[in-house]
Design an enzyme around this catalytic site. Structure first.
Site, PDB file in Angstrom:
ATOM      1  N   GLU A  29      46.244  59.414 -35.153  1.00  0.00           N
ATOM      2  CA  GLU A  29      46.781  60.197 -35.450  1.00  0.00           C
ATOM      3  C   GLU A  29      45.852  60.916 -37.081  1.00  0.00           C
ATOM      4  O   GLU A  29      45.637  60.389 -37.692  1.00  0.00           O
ATOM      5  CB  GLU A  29      48.410  59.659 -36.047  1.00  0.00           C
ATOM      6  CG  GLU A  29      48.695  59.375 -35.167  1.00  0.00           C
ATOM      7  CD  GLU A  29      49.974  58.336 -35.237  1.00  0.00           C
ATOM      8  OE1 GLU A  29      50.492  58.689 -36.491  1.00  0.00           O
ATOM      9  OE2 GLU A  29      50.720  57.360 -34.774  1.00  0.00           O
ATOM     10  N   GLU A  60      50.760  55.147 -30.721  1.00  0.00           N
ATOM     11  CA  GLU A  60      49.535  54.208 -30.132  1.00  0.00           C
ATOM     12  C   GLU A  60      48.708  53.582 -29.026  1.00  0.00           C
ATOM     13  O   GLU A  60      47.780  53.637 -28.464  1.00  0.00           O
ATOM     14  CB  GLU A  60      50.040  53.208 -30.661  1.00  0.00           C
ATOM     15  CG  GLU A  60      49.899  53.893 -32.546  1.00  0.00           C
ATOM     16  CD  GLU A  60      50.695  54.100 -33.264  1.00  0.00           C
ATOM     17  OE1 GLU A  60      52.177  54.561 -32.666  1.00  0.00           O
ATOM     18  OE2 GLU A  60      50.811  54.684 -33.981  1.00  0.00           O
ATOM     19  N   PHE A  83      47.474  51.709 -38.662  1.00  0.00           N
ATOM     20  CA  PHE A  83      47.899  50.584 -39.859  1.00  0.00           C
ATOM     21  C   PHE A  83      47.724  49.846 -39.151  1.00  0.00           C
ATOM     22  O   PHE A  83      48.371  49.751 -37.841  1.00  0.00           O
ATOM     23  CB  PHE A  83      49.525  50.541 -40.113  1.00  0.00           C
ATOM     24  CG  PHE A  83      49.585  51.686 -41.649  1.00  0.00           C
ATOM     25  CD1 PHE A  83      49.403  50.619 -42.915  1.00  0.00           C
ATOM     26  CD2 PHE A  83      50.190  52.179 -41.324  1.00  0.00           C
ATOM     27  CE1 PHE A  83      49.666  51.551 -44.009  1.00  0.00           C
ATOM     28  CE2 PHE A  83      50.579  53.583 -42.774  1.00  0.00           C
ATOM     29  CZ  PHE A  83      49.970  53.105 -43.730  1.00  0.00           C
ATOM     30  N   ASP A  85      49.384  46.854 -38.584  1.00  0.00           N
ATOM     31  CA  ASP A  85      51.043  46.551 -37.993  1.00  0.00           C
ATOM     32  C   ASP A  85      51.439  47.477 -37.000  1.00  0.00           C
ATOM     33  O   ASP A  85      52.936  46.801 -36.049  1.00  0.00           O
ATOM     34  CB  ASP A  85      52.027  46.579 -39.195  1.00  0.00           C
ATOM     35  CG  ASP A  85      51.516  46.019 -40.638  1.00  0.00           C
ATOM     36  OD1 ASP A  85      51.532  45.514 -41.185  1.00  0.00           O
ATOM     37  OD2 ASP A  85      50.093  47.459 -41.291  1.00  0.00           O
ATOM     38  N   PHE A  86      50.769  48.649 -36.485  1.00  0.00           N
ATOM     39  CA  PHE A  86      51.605  49.435 -35.215  1.00  0.00           C
ATOM     40  C   PHE A  86      50.466  49.335 -34.022  1.00  0.00           C
ATOM     41  O   PHE A  86      50.778  49.493 -33.234  1.00  0.00           O
ATOM     42  CB  PHE A  86      51.158  51.135 -35.712  1.00  0.00           C
ATOM     43  CG  PHE A  86      51.775  51.773 -36.551  1.00  0.00           C
ATOM     44  CD1 PHE A  86      52.880  50.727 -37.718  1.00  0.00           C
ATOM     45  CD2 PHE A  86      51.206  52.762 -37.487  1.00  0.00           C
ATOM     46  CE1 PHE A  86      53.371  51.184 -38.497  1.00  0.00           C
ATOM     47  CE2 PHE A  86      51.796  53.057 -38.588  1.00  0.00           C
ATOM     48  CZ  PHE A  86      53.357  52.373 -39.197  1.00  0.00           C
ATOM     49  N   HIS A 129      54.248  46.617 -43.241  1.00  0.00           N
ATOM     50  CA  HIS A 129      52.763  47.928 -43.098  1.00  0.00           C
ATOM     51  C   HIS A 129      51.658  47.763 -44.131  1.00  0.00           C
ATOM     52  O   HIS A 129      51.133  47.890 -44.753  1.00  0.00           O
ATOM     53  CB  HIS A 129      53.290  49.182 -44.615  1.00  0.00           C
ATOM     54  CG  HIS A 129      53.680  50.774 -43.727  1.00  0.00           C
ATOM     55  ND1 HIS A 129      54.869  49.893 -43.227  1.00  0.00           N
ATOM     56  CD2 HIS A 129      53.708  51.402 -42.670  1.00  0.00           C
ATOM     57  CE1 HIS A 129      55.717  51.061 -42.899  1.00  0.00           C
ATOM     58  NE2 HIS A 129      55.042  52.165 -42.716  1.00  0.00           N
TER      59      HIS A 129
END
Length: 323
Positions: A29, A60, A83, A85-86, A129
């Site tokens: 992205e 993702e 991130f 986190d994703f 995040h």
């Protein structure tokens, strides 16, 4: 040697390998026109064109899934997930496909895939995040996991990760992106699975990685003024782990403190403690200590986030408890 920030060093590692090997491609992205969420890929679209630096939709699952297919088909993709986190969104592609494919095909399939992803707190970016999730990936056989702590290692480990024929999770810390240091120019490789002593010492071994290396080094300077000579060891690669270097250092100092930003329970520090207890128990003169974040989500408020994070004062306190 050139002066580069950590972010520039990552970019330089990717650029060197993209110049050398036309099979290396980059996508994710906003990695193209925008240059990446944190500017790490700035300029690569202009240098290598849209067929090798590809902006993707916000998915993702598709980014990592297509990267697995591209790697199996002979390319060397570098996929960016904005991130860490994703990463849960694309876990099936990592856990059940990338990590297993070479084994399940009897070694006939290669998976030269790098997944880049930023981690870490300190920016008041809140609980979704700011996490350090390296332990999730170290628990999956078939994945390699690297976490550089300075610009030179950031470049050298990136080059090694791209050259590797197995999937590598490359975790870069957001707090380090603007940190500058000397970086070798041109082709420069730091072998995976090779730890480095960042500071020589004789009284206690502090094992730390990523942003926590700088905290450990700051703690070592404080301890030195009080007569305690701490050795700081950075594994650099968590999987495969250079356990011989850790055992050798503990054999010299007799004491071990492990520092990581991730939460304590089932953090990778527990694995290192278990290895030393199992294979180096006779080397220890004191119990193993861990300095970690608490088992809670990361606070948004700056004061609470600061209290949450490990720091040099907490490391000094843990070391002193061993004497």
């Amino acid at each position: 040697m050139a002066q580069m920030t950590y972010a520039e060093a990552i970019r330089d590692g990717m650029r060197v390998e993209m110049q050398r090997d036309p099979n290396v491609i980059l996508y994710g992205e906003d990695v193209g026109l925008f240059g990446g969420c944190f500017g790490v890929t700035a300029g690569l679209l202009q240098e290598f064109g849209p067929e090798r630096v590809i902006d993707t939709p916000i998915t993702e699952t598709a980014i990592v899934g297509s990267a697995v297919g591209a790697a199996a088909a002979g390319l060397r993709p570098i996929a960016e997930v904005m991130f860490v986190d994703f990463m849960g969104v694309c876990m099936d592609e990592l856990l059940n496909q990338a990590a297993k494919m070479r084994y399940m095909f009897g070694g006939k399939a290669r998976l030269p895939l790098v997944v880049r992803t930023p981690c870490g707190a300190g920016m008041s970016a809140a609980a979704q995040h700011s996490q350090s999730l390296e332990a999730l990936f170290t628990h999956i056989p078939g994945l390699k996991v690297v976490m550089p702590s300075d610009p030179a290692d950031a470049k050298g480990l990136m080059v090694a990760a791209i050259k590797d024929d197995n999937p590598v999770i490359y975790i870069e810390h957001k707090q380090l992106l603007n940190v500058s240091g000397e970086v070798p120019e041109g082709e420069y490789l730091v072998p995976l699975s090779q730890a480095e002593i960042k500071r020589e010492g004789s009284d206690v071994t502090i094992v730390a990685w990523s942003w926590m290396v700088s905290k450990a080094l700051a703690a070592a300077e404080i301890l030195a003024k009080e007569g305690i000579n701490a050795e700081v060891l950075d594994p650099r690669t968590l999987v495969p782990l250079d356990k011989e270097a850790i055992l050798k250092s503990v054999g010299k100092t007799g004491k071990l403190v492990i520092v990581h930003e991730a939460v304590r329970t089932n953090g990778f520090g527990a694995e290192i403690a278990a290895i030393v207890a199992d294979e180096g128990f006779d080397l220890l003169d004191a119990p193993i200590k861990r300095v970690t974040a608490p088992d809670t989500p990361i606070p948004f408020a700056p004061v609470l986030e600061s209290a949450y994070l490990p720091n040099e004062e907490k490391i000094v306190k843990a070391v002193k408890e061993l004497f």
